[in-house]
Each structure stands twice: as C-alpha cells, then as structure tokens.
Write an enzyme that holds these catalytic residues in place. Sequence first.
Site, short mmCIF file in Angstrom:
data_model
loop_
_atom_site.label_atom_id
_atom_site.label_comp_id
_atom_site.label_asym_id
_atom_site.label_seq_id
_atom_site.Cartn_x
_atom_site.Cartn_y
_atom_site.Cartn_z
N CYS A 46 -19.76 31.45 -1.98
CA CYS A 46 -18.87 32.59 -2.03
C CYS A 46 -17.96 32.61 -0.81
CB CYS A 46 -19.69 33.87 -2.19
SG CYS A 46 -18.71 35.37 -2.41
N ASP A 92 -16.55 34.65 -13.84
CA ASP A 92 -16.27 34.85 -12.41
C ASP A 92 -14.92 35.54 -12.26
OD1 ASP A 92 -15.88 34.64 -9.64
OD2 ASP A 92 -16.90 32.71 -9.56
N HIS A 124 -20.54 34.89 -11.13
CA HIS A 124 -20.34 34.71 -9.70
C HIS A 124 -21.63 35.07 -8.95
CE1 HIS A 124 -17.78 34.42 -6.12
NE2 HIS A 124 -18.60 35.33 -5.62
#
Length: 156
Positions: A46, A92, A124
């Site tokens: 991330c 995502d 995600h």
Amino acid sequence: MAAGKFDFAAWAPNHQTQHIDPIVESSLKYLKGELGVKKVAAVGYCFGAKYVARYLKDGQVDVGFNAHPSFVTHEELAAIKGPLSIAAAEIDSIFTTQLRHESEDILIKTGQPWQINLYSGVSHGFAVRADLSNPHFKWAKEQAFCQAVAWFRQYL
C-alpha cells in the site's frame, strides 16, 4: 486503534514524502555504509509502494516488490531503474484497473524487468489483512508473498 477506525485524513499530513524520504535515505545509508550491504530488496505494501518506486534506482534499491500499491505517481514509476513486481487486487479503488493498465504501459517503456500479477476476487489490502478463514483470500495472500520471494530469488 479499533479495527476499521483508521483516520487517514489525520494520519496523512505527517506521512508525506518530505517526512518519509529522510527515513528511507538514512536507512539505505546505514545498510550500505555501516553494514556493508551490497544489494537491497524493498517491499512496499500500500503506502510503502510509493517509496519502493521512488528508490528503485542505481545505488539505492536494486529490486522491488509492491502489493496493492497506493499513490505511486506515473513519474515515479517511469523513473525506476531496476526490476519491479506488483501484486494487484481485482477490487481496488486506489490501484484501479485503469491505473493498472497505465502502469503496464509505463513499465514497458522503462526497459526494466517487471510483472503485475492480478489476484481475482480480492480487494485492496489482501496481501496484509486477508480474512484467513476464507480459503481463497488466504491463498491470494500467500501467493503474493511467494511472488515476492520468487522475484527476489530471480533478481538479487
């Protein structure tokens, strides 16, 4: 912090590049200078993906892996100087399908080895906070880890 109660708006101002770059730079200096490390592999999940791309340059990071990347600019991605592997989630809202395709076009132009593996049915964050009671989610998380290990074995 209670699960799901993360305040991104409060966190973000103190986690901009002007705050993070000095940390990464001092870490690389320590690894290469003090410890004598010859090659550095970097992993970014991330938020960390941005810094893998920013430092995937000669004399800094040699090979990188990112999972469900966030906030990597086109310019940062285009400037990489080493092999990069990405584990992407089908669902995502940050590393969207469009951004994934744009990233492919950019990576092709870098001339560097790259790969993007797309994991179906996951969202995600799947590579760090998967529901391990769901066999598919657990498998995708484990495969993303194996993807990183295989990539580093190939390019380190």
